[in-house]
Design a protein around this motif. Structure first.
Motif, PDB file in Angstrom:
ATOM      1  N   MET A   1       0.824  -1.216   0.000  1.00  0.00           N
ATOM      2  CA  MET A   1       0.000   0.000   0.000  1.00  0.00           C
ATOM      3  C   MET A   1       0.863   1.274   0.000  1.00  0.00           C
ATOM      4  O   MET A   1       2.042   1.209  -0.252  1.00  0.00           O
ATOM      5  CB  MET A   1      -0.965   0.000   1.190  1.00  0.00           C
ATOM      6  CG  MET A   1      -2.264  -0.690   0.832  1.00  0.00           C
ATOM      7  SD  MET A   1      -3.093   0.242  -0.483  1.00  0.00           S
ATOM      8  CE  MET A   1      -4.056  -1.050  -1.246  1.00  0.00           C
TER       9      MET A   1
ATOM     10  N   CYS B   1     -10.855  -3.673   0.562  1.00  0.00           N
ATOM     11  CA  CYS B   1      -9.555  -3.396   1.187  1.00  0.00           C
ATOM     12  C   CYS B   1      -9.730  -2.470   2.390  1.00  0.00           C
ATOM     13  O   CYS B   1     -10.477  -1.501   2.345  1.00  0.00           O
ATOM     14  CB  CYS B   1      -8.623  -2.763   0.160  1.00  0.00           C
ATOM     15  SG  CYS B   1      -7.147  -2.020   0.882  1.00  0.00           S
TER      16      CYS B   1
ATOM     17  N   CYS C   1      -4.661  -2.421   5.263  1.00  0.00           N
ATOM     18  CA  CYS C   1      -3.891  -3.031   6.339  1.00  0.00           C
ATOM     19  C   CYS C   1      -2.414  -3.133   5.997  1.00  0.00           C
ATOM     20  O   CYS C   1      -1.607  -3.556   6.814  1.00  0.00           O
ATOM     21  CB  CYS C   1      -4.447  -4.412   6.663  1.00  0.00           C
ATOM     22  SG  CYS C   1      -3.976  -5.671   5.465  1.00  0.00           S
ATOM     23  N   GLN C   2      -2.055  -2.793   4.774  1.00  0.00           N
ATOM     24  CA  GLN C   2      -0.662  -2.777   4.316  1.00  0.00           C
ATOM     25  C   GLN C   2      -0.024  -4.167   4.325  1.00  0.00           C
ATOM     26  O   GLN C   2       1.175  -4.296   4.563  1.00  0.00           O
ATOM     27  CB  GLN C   2       0.189  -1.806   5.153  1.00  0.00           C
ATOM     28  CG  GLN C   2      -0.379  -0.410   5.185  1.00  0.00           C
ATOM     29  CD  GLN C   2       0.582   0.584   5.825  1.00  0.00           C
ATOM     30  OE1 GLN C   2       1.771   0.355   5.906  1.00  0.00           O
ATOM     31  NE2 GLN C   2       0.035   1.719   6.249  1.00  0.00           N
ATOM     32  N   GLY C   3      -0.833  -5.170   4.024  1.00  0.00           N
ATOM     33  CA  GLY C   3      -0.278  -6.523   4.013  1.00  0.00           C
ATOM     34  C   GLY C   3      -0.220  -7.126   2.619  1.00  0.00           C
ATOM     35  O   GLY C   3      -0.076  -8.344   2.456  1.00  0.00           O
ATOM     36  N   CYS C   4      -0.316  -6.284   1.576  1.00  0.00           N
ATOM     37  CA  CYS C   4      -0.424  -6.781   0.199  1.00  0.00           C
ATOM     38  C   CYS C   4       0.771  -7.647  -0.199  1.00  0.00           C
ATOM     39  O   CYS C   4       0.645  -8.592  -0.969  1.00  0.00           O
ATOM     40  CB  CYS C   4      -0.527  -5.625  -0.786  1.00  0.00           C
ATOM     41  SG  CYS C   4      -1.558  -4.282  -0.222  1.00  0.00           S
TER      42      CYS C   4
ATOM     43  N   CYS D   1      -3.879 -11.649   1.497  1.00  0.00           N
ATOM     44  CA  CYS D   1      -4.971 -10.698   1.713  1.00  0.00           C
ATOM     45  C   CYS D   1      -6.287 -11.407   2.037  1.00  0.00           C
ATOM     46  O   CYS D   1      -6.814 -12.163   1.234  1.00  0.00           O
ATOM     47  CB  CYS D   1      -5.137  -9.833   0.459  1.00  0.00           C
ATOM     48  SG  CYS D   1      -6.553  -8.728   0.525  1.00  0.00           S
TER      49      CYS D   1
ATOM     50  N   THR E   1      -5.097  -8.886  -3.051  1.00  0.00           N
ATOM     51  CA  THR E   1      -3.685  -8.990  -3.434  1.00  0.00           C
ATOM     52  C   THR E   1      -3.139 -10.360  -3.053  1.00  0.00           C
ATOM     53  O   THR E   1      -2.232 -10.488  -2.244  1.00  0.00           O
ATOM     54  CB  THR E   1      -2.869  -7.892  -2.735  1.00  0.00           C
ATOM     55  OG1 THR E   1      -3.192  -7.917  -1.339  1.00  0.00           O
ATOM     56  CG2 THR E   1      -3.207  -6.530  -3.291  1.00  0.00           C
TER      57      THR E   1
END
Ligand code: SF4
Ligand code: SF4
Ligand code: SF4
Lengths: 503, 275
Positions: A99, A415, A418-421, A426, A431
């Protein structure tokens, strides 16, 4: 010694009195937070606060909380920085994340306000009067020729108007996200929505899956340094082609899709073996100069009967001069990606510290192209965290023709930022390439939500234009007189070409 | 015999007189005279004669015109280039056979998909960049950045053989296919190849006729001497190469070949820690 000094970022709280013990949370979490032993037992260390379990828990008994452990105050050494040091001391690795930039830099959009008509000129009601959002993407002629129609009127002379432009029903397109970084169902949702809205989606650098062929007139096909899936057929299918030089989230560095994400279908579309890393070199090794860029632009045109070719760059310090070179190299549009733009995976240190805000980039590029008398030769697409129709209107007033949305489009599909791509797990099925997760997105559902979002923003843009007393988005483009700054310093106002409020 | 000439303008540099090339058709052979003709008109003519059924296209007096064969999708078509081929020849090409009687400039076989290119001379920089299939045979020397990011996929296996010497970055980022450097038909004084050889390599194989110093080779490569099995794979390729340039294969194989292959398909797999 403990395995790690880093404490969990979140706490997963379950109200067991309400819990049905149904196990749905176990199945919903992509990161394997829950185990089940008569009741769900969370492992806080794995939680990313994506809220998938919260959304699907039938008893509404899950709460995700910040694990707010007190640290001795030190604004210089934020808890996040302390954790980074521990993490790197433990691993020796480059920190990878997903992200967009989450640092609290000044947000210029939030310091700009729009104008409206009062008394001396009438505002327009877009519900009852025509309000034009149609936008043409591509090179406009230096001049047009008109001839009389013999009845006292005039019309454009044959062959002298706009040619080879792409008609967009509204100045919003979807930003490039490759198949591989996102799932095929995400690509399908974007393509279907693009068709319904009369706009464009963008393949990113991972090739075009055969399932998207029916939507190809609404697809920009990208050519990046890895040249994955780039064949003459691919180029000819696209409505336009885009040379990807850089990305706002990671200017100056290449792409790297880890082998775990290269399953059979991704490998087919990218045309590389399964399980190997898909490495995009940092530069295109056939472009070391503006002349080389021109050579690639024209090779793409030669290969496709002269379809439009755009060039995407990250907004960096010298963006105005670079954009000028790109336009002179023959690009039909310049795509500017600001430093808040999203990514499937990027080193955190690059994402958070390189590049400049899109607001500044739009203003300086638009001004430079005008000063040089070449603004008509290419459209400007602005991206890098356009969060609402207000951001869109401000971007257009600063000089953009079109905005591109990526993060907002993913949010429309569930989405939660959460910045976990980069983990490929996901929970929302976006992602990731894991079949049990990707099937969570039904393309029909996704297309409808994306279409709703585009329509909603378009209506809001019409309202803004009405308030401004203009009846076409054309009239707002580059009209910085309709913007005022609140709380920006004099130098920044000058660079933006915007007066402070009150003047 | 049929002759066609027509004129049209298509946005070339101001002051340039746009000319259509003279085209002569003889059966399924088309001859295009390219002297002083802008590249767009040359390439339009090539596409036109192929669409009209030509199987052999002879280009005369080519003098640096770009994009010959670029984006062409045609099987069983032969393009003969007489003169010096300009940049990005056979880029994105998918099928045809191009033979250049002369030298070629930069970007030969860039992102090429299928087909063959034979150059009876030297060629410039960035050959076969991102090439995915087909064959490129260069008789003489080549420049910098040759064979960067060549990649293979299923039955697409790109092959490039250069008969002379090469400069730096030969086979950088290589992801698949076969890249061969012979050092035979050279005008260079210096070593067989420059530095950064195979740097970042994560697939495919490089063969060099002769030896390289370890400092020249990227740290992602393992250095070996080609064995019987390797030679069995190489021989048909070299036979085809030698046939194209009328060279004795025995002389090519008279010197031991060095083989470079990547140590890992995932050279950077351990570089990252997830946040
Ligand atoms: S990662 Fe998401 S799904 Fe998993 S426990 Fe945390 S909030 Fe729930
Ligand atoms: S989904 Fe909710 S109700 Fe079901 S087991 Fe998990 S916490 Fe309990
Ligand atoms: S796409 Fe998925 S993994 Fe990435 S930020 Fe959004 S919810 Fe998290």
């Amino acid at each position: 010694m403990p395995a790690s000094l880093i404490q969990p970022e979140f706490k997963v709280k379950i109200d067991y009195d309400k819990c049905h013990k149904c196990g749905r949370c176990v199945q919903q979490c992509g990161w394997g937070v829950y185990s089940f032993n008569e009741r769900p037992i969370p492992d806080d260390t794995k939680c990313r606060a994506c809220h998938r379990c919260v959304t699907y828990c039938p008893a509404h008994c899950i709460t995700i909380q910040k694990n707010d452990l007190a640290f001795r105050d030190n604004p210089h050494w934020t808890p996040a920085l302390r954790k980074s040091v521990w993490r790197q001391a433990e691993s020796g690795g480059v920190m990878l994340t997903g992200m967009g930039n989450d640092r609290p830099y000044l947000n210029v959009f939030d310091h700009l306000v729009l104008d409206a008509c009062q008394v001396t000129n009438p505002s327009i009601d877009p519900l009852r009067e025509p309000m034009e959002l149609r936008t043409y993407l591509g090179r406009k002629p230096d001049s047009v020729e008109v001839e009389t129609d013999g009845n006292g009127g005039f019309h454009l002379k044959e062959g002298t108007g706009v040619s080879n432009n792409i008609q967009l029903e509204t100045p919003i397109i979807f930003s490039p996200m490759s198949y591989g970084s996102v799932s095929l169902n995400v690509h399908k949702s974007l393509a279907m929505a693009a068709e319904r809205c009369g706009i464009l989606m963008n393949t990113g650098e991972g090739g075009l899956h055969a399932d998207l062929f029916p939507y190809q007139d609404h697809v920009i096909v990208q050519v990046a340094s890895g040249r994955f899936g780039v064949t003459p057929e691919y180029l000819n299918r696209g409505a336009a082609m885009e040379i990807k030089i850089g990305q706002g989230a990671k200017p100056g560095i290449g792409g790297h899709l880890p082998g775990e994400k290269i399953n059979r279908e991704v490998s087919e579309t990218r045309m590389i073996p399964t399980g190997t890393d898909a490495i995009s070199p940092a530069p295109h090794h056939d472009i070391y100069s503006i002349e080389d860029l021109r050579q690639l632009i024209y090779s793409l045109k030669e290969a496709t009967g002269y379809k439009p070719v755009g060039v995407k760059i990250a907004a960096v310090h010298n963006v105005a001069a670079i954009a000028s070179g790109i336009v002179r190299a023959g690009a039909d549009y310049v795509y500017l990606d600001g430093f808040r733009g999203g990514t499937g995976a990027a080193p955190q240190i690059i994402r958070d510290h390189i590049g400049i805000p899109i607001e500044i980039a739009i203003a300086v590029v638009d001004q430079r192209l005008r000063d040089e008398g070449i603004r008509n030769q290419a459209s400007i697409i602005a991206a890098g965290s356009i969060r609402s129709s207000a951001d869109m209107a401000k971007a257009i007033a600063l000089g953009a023709d079109v905005v591109a949305v990526g993060s907002a489009a993913l949010m429309a599909l569930g989405c939660h930022l959460c910045q976990g791509c980069h983990t490929g797990s996901c929970s929302w099925g976006l992602t990731t390439q894991k079949a049990e997760l990707t099937r969570r997105v039904d393309p029909e559902w996704g297309a409808e939500r994306l279409t709703n979002l585009v329509h909603a923003w378009s209506h809001e843009l019409q309202e803004i234009l009405g308030a401004l007393g203009v009846n076409a988005v054309e009239s707002l483009r580059g009209s910085r007189e309709r913007l005022r700054a609140i709380g920006l310093d004099e130098q920044t106002c000058k660079i933006l070409g915007v007066k402070p409020a009150g003047l | 015999m049929m002759q066609a000439t027509k004129t049209k303008t298509n946005g070339v540099i101001e002051g340039y007189v746009a000319r259509e090339p003279k085209i002569t058709i003889d059966g399924d052979t088309a001859m295009i005279e390219a002297q002083n003709v802008y590249y767009r008109n040359v390439n339009d003519a090539v596409r036109q004669v192929i669409a009209d059924g030509a199987k052999t296209v002879k280009l005369l007096d080519i003098n640096g015109q770009r994009y010959i064969g670029t984006g062409l999708r045609a099987k069983g078509v032969k393009i003969e280039v007489n003169g010096t081929a300009g940049n990005d020849m056979a880029m994105f090409m998918d099928g045809p056979a191009v033979e250049v009687f002369g030298n070629a400039q930069d970007g030969v076989g860039n992102t090429m998909n299928a087909g063959t290119v034979i150059v009876h001379g030297d060629a410039g920089d960035v050959l076969g960049y991102g090439m995915r299939g087909g064959k490129v045979f260069i008789k003489g020397d080549v420049g910098y950045r040759v064979g960067i990011h060549m990649k293979a996929y299923e039955n697409h296996v790109p092959i490039m053989v250069c008969g002379g010497k090469s400069r730096d970055f030969f086979g950088e980022y290589m992801a698949g296919g076969m890249l061969v450097l012979l050092g035979m038909n050279s005008q260079f004084e210096g070593p067989l190849v420059g530095g950064y050889l195979g740097a970042g390599m994560h697939g495919g194989e490089i063969f060099l006729r002769g030896e390289v110093e370890p400092w020249q080779v990227g740290k992602e490569c393992g250095i070996f001497v080609a064995d019987e099995e390797d030679l069995a794979r190489l021989r048909p390729v070299l036979e085809e190469y030698c046939a194209a340039f009328d060279m004795p294969i025995d002389e090519v194989l008279s010197v031991p070949l060095t083989k470079l292959v990547p140590i890992s398909h995932r050279p950077y797999g351990k570089l990252y820690v997830y946040v």
